[in-house]
Design an enzyme around this catalytic site. Sequence first.
Site, short mmCIF file in Angstrom:
data_model
loop_
_atom_site.label_atom_id
_atom_site.label_comp_id
_atom_site.label_asym_id
_atom_site.label_seq_id
_atom_site.Cartn_x
_atom_site.Cartn_y
_atom_site.Cartn_z
N ASP A 65 7.89 -23.36 10.34
CA ASP A 65 9.09 -24.09 9.91
C ASP A 65 9.64 -24.88 11.10
O ASP A 65 9.16 -24.74 12.23
CB ASP A 65 10.13 -23.13 9.31
CG ASP A 65 10.68 -22.13 10.33
OD1 ASP A 65 11.13 -22.56 11.42
OD2 ASP A 65 10.65 -20.91 10.06
N ARG A 72 5.90 -24.64 0.42
CA ARG A 72 6.58 -24.16 1.63
C ARG A 72 7.25 -25.32 2.38
O ARG A 72 8.34 -25.17 2.92
CB ARG A 72 5.60 -23.43 2.54
CG ARG A 72 4.98 -22.20 1.85
CD ARG A 72 4.12 -21.43 2.79
NE ARG A 72 4.89 -20.84 3.87
CZ ARG A 72 4.40 -20.52 5.05
NH1 ARG A 72 3.12 -20.72 5.31
NH2 ARG A 72 5.15 -20.01 5.98
N CYS A 111 -6.29 -40.26 5.70
CA CYS A 111 -6.03 -40.18 7.14
C CYS A 111 -5.56 -41.54 7.65
O CYS A 111 -6.24 -42.55 7.45
CB CYS A 111 -7.29 -39.75 7.89
SG CYS A 111 -7.12 -39.89 9.69
N ASN A 131 6.10 -19.50 14.02
CA ASN A 131 6.58 -20.02 12.74
C ASN A 131 6.16 -21.47 12.54
O ASN A 131 6.11 -22.24 13.49
CB ASN A 131 8.10 -19.91 12.66
CG ASN A 131 8.57 -18.47 12.76
OD1 ASN A 131 7.77 -17.56 12.54
ND2 ASN A 131 9.82 -18.26 13.08
N HIS A 185 1.11 -21.69 16.07
CA HIS A 185 0.38 -21.62 14.79
C HIS A 185 0.54 -22.91 13.97
O HIS A 185 0.29 -22.91 12.77
CB HIS A 185 0.84 -20.41 13.98
CG HIS A 185 0.39 -19.10 14.56
ND1 HIS A 185 0.92 -17.88 14.21
CD2 HIS A 185 -0.56 -18.84 15.50
CE1 HIS A 185 0.32 -16.92 14.90
NE2 HIS A 185 -0.57 -17.47 15.70
N THR A 243 8.93 -10.46 15.28
CA THR A 243 7.50 -10.54 14.97
C THR A 243 6.93 -9.13 14.88
O THR A 243 7.32 -8.24 15.63
CB THR A 243 6.73 -11.44 15.97
OG1 THR A 243 5.33 -11.32 15.71
CG2 THR A 243 7.00 -11.09 17.40
N SER A 244 6.00 -8.95 13.92
CA SER A 244 5.50 -7.60 13.65
C SER A 244 4.48 -7.13 14.69
O SER A 244 4.08 -5.98 14.69
CB SER A 244 4.88 -7.55 12.26
OG SER A 244 3.84 -8.48 12.16
N ALA A 257 18.11 -10.59 14.03
CA ALA A 257 18.12 -11.68 15.02
C ALA A 257 19.43 -12.45 14.98
O ALA A 257 19.97 -12.81 16.04
CB ALA A 257 16.94 -12.62 14.76
P1 NAD Z 1 5.64 -10.80 9.89
O1 NAD Z 1 6.10 -11.14 8.52
O2 NAD Z 1 4.37 -10.09 10.07
O3 NAD Z 1 6.77 -9.89 10.58
C1 NAD Z 1 8.13 -10.22 10.48
C2 NAD Z 1 8.91 -9.35 11.44
O4 NAD Z 1 10.27 -9.74 11.37
C3 NAD Z 1 8.86 -7.85 11.12
O5 NAD Z 1 8.59 -7.12 12.30
C4 NAD Z 1 10.28 -7.56 10.63
O6 NAD Z 1 10.71 -6.25 10.98
C5 NAD Z 1 11.08 -8.60 11.37
N1 NAD Z 1 12.35 -8.97 10.76
C6 NAD Z 1 12.71 -8.97 9.45
N2 NAD Z 1 13.97 -9.40 9.31
C7 NAD Z 1 14.41 -9.69 10.56
C8 NAD Z 1 15.65 -10.18 11.08
N3 NAD Z 1 16.69 -10.47 10.28
N4 NAD Z 1 15.76 -10.36 12.41
C9 NAD Z 1 14.73 -10.07 13.24
N5 NAD Z 1 13.55 -9.60 12.81
C10 NAD Z 1 13.39 -9.42 11.48
O7 NAD Z 1 5.67 -12.15 10.70
P2 NAD Z 1 5.01 -12.58 12.08
O8 NAD Z 1 4.99 -11.43 13.03
O9 NAD Z 1 5.67 -13.83 12.48
O10 NAD Z 1 3.52 -12.90 11.65
C11 NAD Z 1 2.67 -13.36 12.65
C12 NAD Z 1 1.75 -14.40 12.13
O11 NAD Z 1 0.93 -13.87 11.12
C13 NAD Z 1 2.34 -15.60 11.47
O12 NAD Z 1 2.72 -16.58 12.37
C14 NAD Z 1 1.23 -16.12 10.62
O13 NAD Z 1 0.46 -17.04 11.34
C15 NAD Z 1 0.39 -14.93 10.37
N6 NAD Z 1 0.37 -14.58 8.94
C16 NAD Z 1 0.27 -13.29 8.59
C17 NAD Z 1 0.16 -12.95 7.25
C18 NAD Z 1 -0.07 -11.56 6.84
O14 NAD Z 1 0.61 -11.04 5.99
N7 NAD Z 1 -1.08 -10.91 7.38
C19 NAD Z 1 0.23 -13.91 6.28
C20 NAD Z 1 0.34 -15.19 6.67
C21 NAD Z 1 0.39 -15.52 8.00
ZN ZN Z 2 -9.20 -39.17 10.31
#
Ligand code: NAD
Ligand code: ZN
Length: 231
Positions: A90, A55, A132, A88, A105, A173-174, A216
């Site tokens: 990134d 990543r 480290c 995020n 995060h 964000t979901s 977005a």
């Molecule tokens: P997410 O992947 O859960 O949701 C992404 C959201 O972006 C969705 O609601 C989608 O509809 C939306 N989206 C898609 N394309 C888009 C666009 N072009 N413009 C605007 N929105 C768009 O991601 P999240 O909500 O950032 O996840 C939250 C946290 O969950 C992350 O920061 C991470 O720490 C953690 N995480 C979750 C999982 C999991 O699958 N359970 C895995 C790893 C990490």
């Molecule tokens: Zn250390």
Amino acid sequence: MKIVILTGAGISAESGVPTFRASDGLWEGHRIEDVATPEGYERNPGLVHEFYNMRRAHLHQVEPNPAHRALAKLEQHLGNDLTLITQNVDDLHERGGSKRVLHMHGSLLRATCTSCREPFHWQGIMTVSSKCPFCKAMGLVRPAIVWFGEMPYHLEEIEAALVACDVFVSIGTSGAVYPAAGFVQIAHLQGAKTIEINPNLTQNAHHFAEQIQGNAGTEVPRWVEELLDQA
Ligand code: NAD
Ligand code: ZN
């Protein structure tokens, strides 16, 4: 006017960073328990390092999109009245021009030592024998990424911004991972206007006063321009 913005994986989707919630419940082919929990890291640190190395390397192949750049422009106008929080890991907000980003995060470009707990900058590959730079321990360096079950960063500063804001905007964000998913309720209770920008229906959509349905990359620049026109 004080604005708090929370971004999630969706803001980077149009840059080519995949979002998490694939329908099979896997994250790029891995179970969440294996690559995004402290227990997964204890079981198989090599696999976890490989996952984040991939990543981290992928960051070189992606660029910020108009949504990241629009938020940087908003920061130029609002200064400290804007608090930008991202889930995020990134660095696209920074590369889009934002100077102050709260990575709640963590970040792919930071590491921490499980022995002395010092955080530090990291580029390139991380392995089970990485050293480290502070306490010189070997094999105890891990990504400074908040895994499930761990405490997010910057919560005090975030809370202070939420209770003082006039507008709260959630982008891409979901709304499924707490505490971030609960920020809208805190802001709403304080009387802030709440806006969600997302192309899809989210789990906490009903908490927002206003929905902007769309990507977005299109909707964030439009929203920022409208706001700056009114100012
Ligand atoms: P997410 O992947 O859960 O949701 C992404 C959201 O972006 C969705 O609601 C989608 O509809 C939306 N989206 C898609 N394309 C888009 C666009 N072009 N413009 C605007 N929105 C768009 O991601 P999240 O909500 O950032 O996840 C939250 C946290 O969950 C992350 O920061 C991470 O720490 C953690 N995480 C979750 C999982 C999991 O699958 N359970 C895995 C790893 C990490
Ligand atoms: Zn250390």
